[in-house]
Design a protein around this motif. Sequence first.
Motif, PDB file in Angstrom:
ATOM      1  N   TYR A   1     -12.506 -47.956  -8.538  1.00 44.71           N
ATOM      2  CA  TYR A   1     -12.184 -48.483  -7.211  1.00 44.71           C
ATOM      3  C   TYR A   1     -10.679 -48.436  -6.957  1.00 44.71           C
ATOM      4  O   TYR A   1     -10.225 -48.086  -5.862  1.00 44.71           O
TER       5      TYR A   1
ATOM      6  N   ASP B   1     -14.706 -45.751  -4.040  1.00 44.53           N
ATOM      7  CA  ASP B   1     -15.315 -46.988  -3.554  1.00 44.53           C
ATOM      8  C   ASP B   1     -16.753 -46.805  -3.074  1.00 44.53           C
ATOM      9  O   ASP B   1     -17.271 -47.641  -2.341  1.00 44.53           O
TER      10      ASP B   1
ATOM     11  N   ARG C   1     -20.258 -47.394  -3.265  1.00 49.27           N
ATOM     12  CA  ARG C   1     -21.113 -48.395  -3.923  1.00 49.27           C
ATOM     13  C   ARG C   1     -22.334 -47.751  -4.583  1.00 49.27           C
ATOM     14  O   ARG C   1     -22.853 -48.255  -5.582  1.00 49.27           O
TER      15      ARG C   1
ATOM     16  N   SER D   1     -17.126 -51.470 -13.897  1.00 49.24           N
ATOM     17  CA  SER D   1     -16.036 -51.201 -12.941  1.00 49.24           C
ATOM     18  C   SER D   1     -15.272 -52.437 -12.495  1.00 49.24           C
ATOM     19  O   SER D   1     -14.326 -52.321 -11.711  1.00 49.24           O
TER      20      SER D   1
ATOM     21  N   TRP E   1     -13.098 -52.929  -9.239  1.00 42.41           N
ATOM     22  CA  TRP E   1     -14.142 -53.208  -8.236  1.00 42.41           C
ATOM     23  C   TRP E   1     -14.100 -54.699  -7.913  1.00 42.41           C
ATOM     24  O   TRP E   1     -14.010 -55.528  -8.824  1.00 42.41           O
TER      25      TRP E   1
END
Length: 164
Positions: free
Chosen positions: A83, A88, A90, A118, A124
């Motif tokens: 991230y 990014d 998901r 992450s 993240w």
Amino acid sequence: MTEVTAALGDITTQRVDAVVNAANNRMRGGGGVDGAIHRAGGPAVLADCVARFPHGLATGDAGWTTAGRLPARWVIHTVGPNYAAGQDDRALLTSCYRRCLEVADELGATTVAFPLVSAGVYGWPLDDAVRVAVETLGATPSGVREARIVAFSQPVLDLALARL
């Protein structure tokens, strides 16, 4: 159906069939959970990574090695999205948990300990990392009886328990 649980502790000491390693793409050890698993498991883990993954592993994928000196039988390595480096998506993080359960099923593992993939150095957001782990592990069909999220600190454990 997989029961998702959470526990405070060190993932390298979990007495389960398999522990999940939040690895990097190279599959040659690293920092955080990856470094801890390689140190505790010893050189057999790295040797198996080199043999099984000569070109590494793609983000969102998973594969297994011996657990070496760990109390578990196997290490399931997964590469989470970074991230902090702009990864990014998901769906990649969700894929990590799904693929780990698929690999566990191939191995016949019924108890698996997971870190929050992450959520460390890869940055993240913690609340979403917990949400992805709990939702994906609970909703993915698998022969795994227990998917244990291992939290390294009490605040992370509290966050995980609030989502269960």
